[in-house]
Design a protein around this motif. Structure first.
Motif, mmCIF file in Angstrom:
data_model
loop_
_atom_site.group_PDB
_atom_site.id
_atom_site.type_symbol
_atom_site.label_atom_id
_atom_site.label_comp_id
_atom_site.label_asym_id
_atom_site.label_seq_id
_atom_site.Cartn_x
_atom_site.Cartn_y
_atom_site.Cartn_z
ATOM 1 N N LEU A 88 -1.718 1.110 15.163
ATOM 2 C CA LEU A 88 -1.582 -0.166 14.452
ATOM 3 C C LEU A 88 -2.373 -0.162 13.147
ATOM 4 O O LEU A 88 -1.922 -0.701 12.126
ATOM 5 C CB LEU A 88 -2.051 -1.304 15.356
ATOM 6 N N LEU A 89 -3.544 0.451 13.162
ATOM 7 C CA LEU A 89 -4.363 0.520 11.951
ATOM 8 C C LEU A 89 -3.720 1.427 10.902
ATOM 9 O O LEU A 89 -3.803 1.152 9.694
ATOM 10 C CB LEU A 89 -5.763 1.020 12.302
ATOM 11 N N ILE A 90 -3.071 2.483 11.340
ATOM 12 C CA ILE A 90 -2.362 3.365 10.405
ATOM 13 C C ILE A 90 -1.238 2.604 9.719
ATOM 14 O O ILE A 90 -1.059 2.686 8.494
ATOM 15 C CB ILE A 90 -1.818 4.601 11.147
ATOM 16 N N VAL A 91 -0.486 1.847 10.492
ATOM 17 C CA VAL A 91 0.586 1.039 9.903
ATOM 18 C C VAL A 91 0.005 0.015 8.931
ATOM 19 O O VAL A 91 0.560 -0.223 7.855
ATOM 20 C CB VAL A 91 1.399 0.335 11.006
ATOM 21 N N GLY A 92 -1.121 -0.578 9.288
ATOM 22 C CA GLY A 92 -1.764 -1.532 8.399
ATOM 23 C C GLY A 92 -2.175 -0.904 7.081
ATOM 24 O O GLY A 92 -2.035 -1.526 6.008
ATOM 25 N N CYS A 93 -2.680 0.308 7.125
ATOM 26 C CA CYS A 93 -3.058 1.016 5.894
ATOM 27 C C CYS A 93 -1.837 1.283 5.015
ATOM 28 O O CYS A 93 -1.882 1.089 3.789
ATOM 29 C CB CYS A 93 -3.744 2.337 6.238
ATOM 30 N N TRP A 94 -0.744 1.715 5.632
ATOM 31 C CA TRP A 94 0.478 1.966 4.864
ATOM 32 C C TRP A 94 1.071 0.676 4.323
ATOM 33 O O TRP A 94 1.649 0.664 3.229
ATOM 34 C CB TRP A 94 1.492 2.716 5.726
ATOM 35 N N ALA A 95 0.923 -0.422 5.074
ATOM 36 C CA ALA A 95 1.411 -1.710 4.590
ATOM 37 C C ALA A 95 0.642 -2.138 3.341
ATOM 38 O O ALA A 95 1.224 -2.654 2.377
ATOM 39 C CB ALA A 95 1.275 -2.766 5.682
ATOM 40 N N ALA A 96 -0.666 -1.930 3.337
ATOM 41 C CA ALA A 96 -1.483 -2.257 2.169
ATOM 42 C C ALA A 96 -1.090 -1.399 0.972
ATOM 43 O O ALA A 96 -0.971 -1.891 -0.162
ATOM 44 C CB ALA A 96 -2.963 -2.083 2.499
ATOM 45 N N LEU A 97 -0.875 -0.104 1.213
ATOM 46 C CA LEU A 97 -0.450 0.792 0.135
ATOM 47 C C LEU A 97 0.921 0.386 -0.399
ATOM 48 O O LEU A 97 1.138 0.347 -1.620
ATOM 49 C CB LEU A 97 -0.416 2.232 0.648
ATOM 50 N N GLY A 98 1.838 0.079 0.513
ATOM 51 C CA GLY A 98 3.160 -0.358 0.086
ATOM 52 C C GLY A 98 3.094 -1.641 -0.722
ATOM 53 O O GLY A 98 3.826 -1.813 -1.713
ATOM 54 N N GLY A 99 2.226 -2.556 -0.314
ATOM 55 C CA GLY A 99 2.056 -3.800 -1.060
ATOM 56 C C GLY A 99 1.570 -3.550 -2.470
ATOM 57 O O GLY A 99 2.021 -4.202 -3.420
ATOM 58 N N LEU A 100 0.654 -2.611 -2.621
ATOM 59 C CA LEU A 100 0.157 -2.277 -3.964
ATOM 60 C C LEU A 100 1.268 -1.705 -4.838
ATOM 61 O O LEU A 100 1.373 -2.044 -6.025
ATOM 62 C CB LEU A 100 -0.991 -1.269 -3.857
ATOM 63 N N VAL A 101 2.087 -0.832 -4.272
ATOM 64 C CA VAL A 101 3.204 -0.256 -5.033
ATOM 65 C C VAL A 101 4.164 -1.358 -5.477
ATOM 66 O O VAL A 101 4.607 -1.388 -6.634
ATOM 67 C CB VAL A 101 3.950 0.797 -4.186
ATOM 68 N N LEU A 102 4.492 -2.271 -4.568
ATOM 69 C CA LEU A 102 5.389 -3.372 -4.908
ATOM 70 C C LEU A 102 4.772 -4.283 -5.966
ATOM 71 O O LEU A 102 5.471 -4.767 -6.863
ATOM 72 C CB LEU A 102 5.722 -4.183 -3.650
ATOM 73 N N LEU A 103 3.485 -4.503 -5.862
ATOM 74 C CA LEU A 103 2.799 -5.378 -6.819
ATOM 75 C C LEU A 103 2.839 -4.780 -8.220
ATOM 76 O O LEU A 103 3.140 -5.459 -9.203
ATOM 77 C CB LEU A 103 1.358 -5.592 -6.371
ATOM 78 N N VAL A 104 2.548 -3.496 -8.322
ATOM 79 C CA VAL A 104 2.536 -2.826 -9.626
ATOM 80 C C VAL A 104 3.948 -2.729 -10.199
ATOM 81 O O VAL A 104 4.156 -2.823 -11.414
ATOM 82 C CB VAL A 104 1.917 -1.421 -9.489
ATOM 83 N N GLY A 105 4.930 -2.571 -9.319
ATOM 84 C CA GLY A 105 6.306 -2.375 -9.786
ATOM 85 C C GLY A 105 7.118 -3.638 -9.961
ATOM 86 O O GLY A 105 8.336 -3.561 -10.159
ATOM 87 N N GLN A 106 6.485 -4.813 -9.876
ATOM 88 C CA GLN A 106 7.226 -6.063 -10.018
ATOM 89 C C GLN A 106 7.889 -6.188 -11.381
ATOM 90 O O GLN A 106 7.344 -5.750 -12.396
ATOM 91 C CB GLN A 106 6.293 -7.263 -9.803
ATOM 92 N N ARG A 107 9.055 -6.811 -11.392
ATOM 93 C CA ARG A 107 9.736 -7.089 -12.655
ATOM 94 C C ARG A 107 8.955 -8.105 -13.474
ATOM 95 O O ARG A 107 8.230 -8.926 -12.927
ATOM 96 C CB ARG A 107 11.137 -7.657 -12.377
ATOM 97 N N ARG A 108 9.122 -8.046 -14.778
ATOM 98 C CA ARG A 108 8.377 -8.922 -15.675
ATOM 99 C C ARG A 108 8.705 -10.396 -15.426
ATOM 100 O O ARG A 108 7.876 -11.271 -15.642
ATOM 101 C CB ARG A 108 8.695 -8.559 -17.116
ATOM 102 N N ASP A 109 9.940 -10.688 -14.982
ATOM 103 C CA ASP A 109 10.350 -12.084 -14.809
ATOM 104 C C ASP A 109 10.110 -12.610 -13.399
ATOM 105 O O ASP A 109 10.522 -13.716 -13.060
ATOM 106 C CB ASP A 109 11.826 -12.262 -15.162
ATOM 107 N N GLU A 110 9.447 -11.824 -12.553
ATOM 108 C CA GLU A 110 9.154 -12.279 -11.192
ATOM 109 C C GLU A 110 7.816 -13.019 -11.203
ATOM 110 O O GLU A 110 6.761 -12.421 -11.429
ATOM 111 C CB GLU A 110 9.103 -11.093 -10.219
ATOM 112 N N ALA A 111 7.873 -14.295 -10.952
ATOM 113 C CA ALA A 111 6.669 -15.120 -11.001
ATOM 114 C C ALA A 111 6.085 -15.303 -9.616
ATOM 115 O O ALA A 111 6.806 -15.511 -8.642
ATOM 116 C CB ALA A 111 6.991 -16.489 -11.604
ATOM 117 N N ALA A 112 4.763 -15.246 -9.532
ATOM 118 C CA ALA A 112 4.111 -15.471 -8.246
ATOM 119 C C ALA A 112 4.291 -16.931 -7.836
ATOM 120 O O ALA A 112 4.220 -17.834 -8.655
ATOM 121 C CB ALA A 112 2.620 -15.147 -8.349
#
Length: 306
Positions: free
Chosen positions: A189-213
């Motif tokens: 479960l902790l391994i999956v959690g680590c990959w989820a955090a990494l995946g979240g960072l990739v998605l955050l950095v790769g967001q489109r310019r017009d995607e608003a939080a």
């Protein structure tokens, strides 16, 4: 120069913190449960204790474990990727698929690479060697997290709660069936959690310019908070049960009382449940930031939240 969305820095910091905390917890679980005699004794006592009430839970355990296979993993991954692509989210499809593949490959590599010293505590299983982490638990948890990422906003809360329950059930089932020690499920479960955090960072950095939080939907906030409370409560139960039984963990498991064995077994099940709940709560806490709705969907979401 590309402008970052509101909340980018705080979200990135949260994901890094969560990832590092889970990685540290993974290291601690491995060092205690695999590399120390006392940790191995706790794990073994939990496995011996799984005979208590085994006949009652065996049908459910069998159904849960039989549903986890290479074929089911491939099918689930394909469906998750297709959902993301159908929503026009190519990067999300890649991250979701990569999360599942990365977590499961990591589990298999660690299982074969980590060394488990023989302290003579569990001679019946020593020939098997290291079993940390649990592959079945990794499959269940990685699919659950990836599904939360790709589903529409309205479905994330329910999916998160159901996914956490399924991941916890799979982890406890591997222990109840005698396939894995409880630390194996917690580590997965902790391994999956680590990959989820990494995946979240990739998605955050790769967001489109017009995607608003946007702010999280109330139902998703409730789901995250509920899982957090369940996780804290289950963790308290685990600590209490294991501490209560710990004074008796000096003899071989076969010489322990039924009460001691039950406390270790129940405490271990609570620890697995706590890890699954807290891991998914962390995912739900930031999914609205790392996978924000496209601009054309934001007005409808704001209206629905009011």
């Amino acid at each position: 120069m590309r402008m970052r969305n509101r909340g980018f820095g705080s979200t990135a910091a949260w994901l890094v913190l969560v990832g590092l905390l889970q990685a540290a917890a993974l290291l601690a679980v491995w060092r205690f449960s695999v590399r120390t005699a006392h940790g191995q004794l706790v794990d073994t006592a939990a496995l011996v204790g799984n005979t208590i009430g085994h006949d009652t839970v065996e049908p459910l355990v069998s159904r849960v474990l039989d549903a986890v296979s290479v074929a089911s993993l491939a099918a689930a991954t394909a469906v998750i990727v297709l959902i993301a692509l159908a929503r026009g989210r190519v990067l999300l499809a890649l991250v979701a698929g990569g999360l599942i593949a990365g977590a499961n490959v990591t589990s298999q590599l660690l299982k074969h690479a980590l060394y488990r010293p023989d302290f003579g505590i569990d001679p019946g299983r020593e020939a098997v060697g290291n079993s940390l982490p649990s592959g079945h638990t990794t499959v269940a948890a990685s699919v659950a997290v990836a599904l939360v990422l790709v589903l529409p906003v309205a479905m994330r809360g329910v999916a998160g709660v159901a996914g956490a329950a399924y991941a916890a059930l799979a982890g406890v089932a591997t222990m109840s069936a005698g396939w894995h020690r409880p630390s194996d499920a917690v580590a997965a479960l902790l391994i999956v959690g680590c990959w989820a955090a990494l995946g979240g960072l990739v998605l955050l950095v790769g967001q489109r310019r017009d995607e608003a939080a946007v702010e999280a939907r109330r139902t998703n906030v409730l789901a995250a908070a509920s899982l957090g409370l369940v996780g804290v409560f289950a963790l308290a139960v685990a600590v209490g049960a294991l501490n209560w039984a710990d004074s008796g963990l000096v003899n071989p498991p076969e010489e322990m009382t039924r009460k001691q064995l039950f406390l270790v077994y129940a405490g271990s099940a609570a620890a697995i449940t706590a890890t699954a709940a807290l891991m998914m709560a962390a995912v739900l806490a930031t999914v609205h930031r790392v996978v924000p709705p496209r601009p054309e969907h934001v007005p409808a979401l704001v209206a629905a939240a009011q």
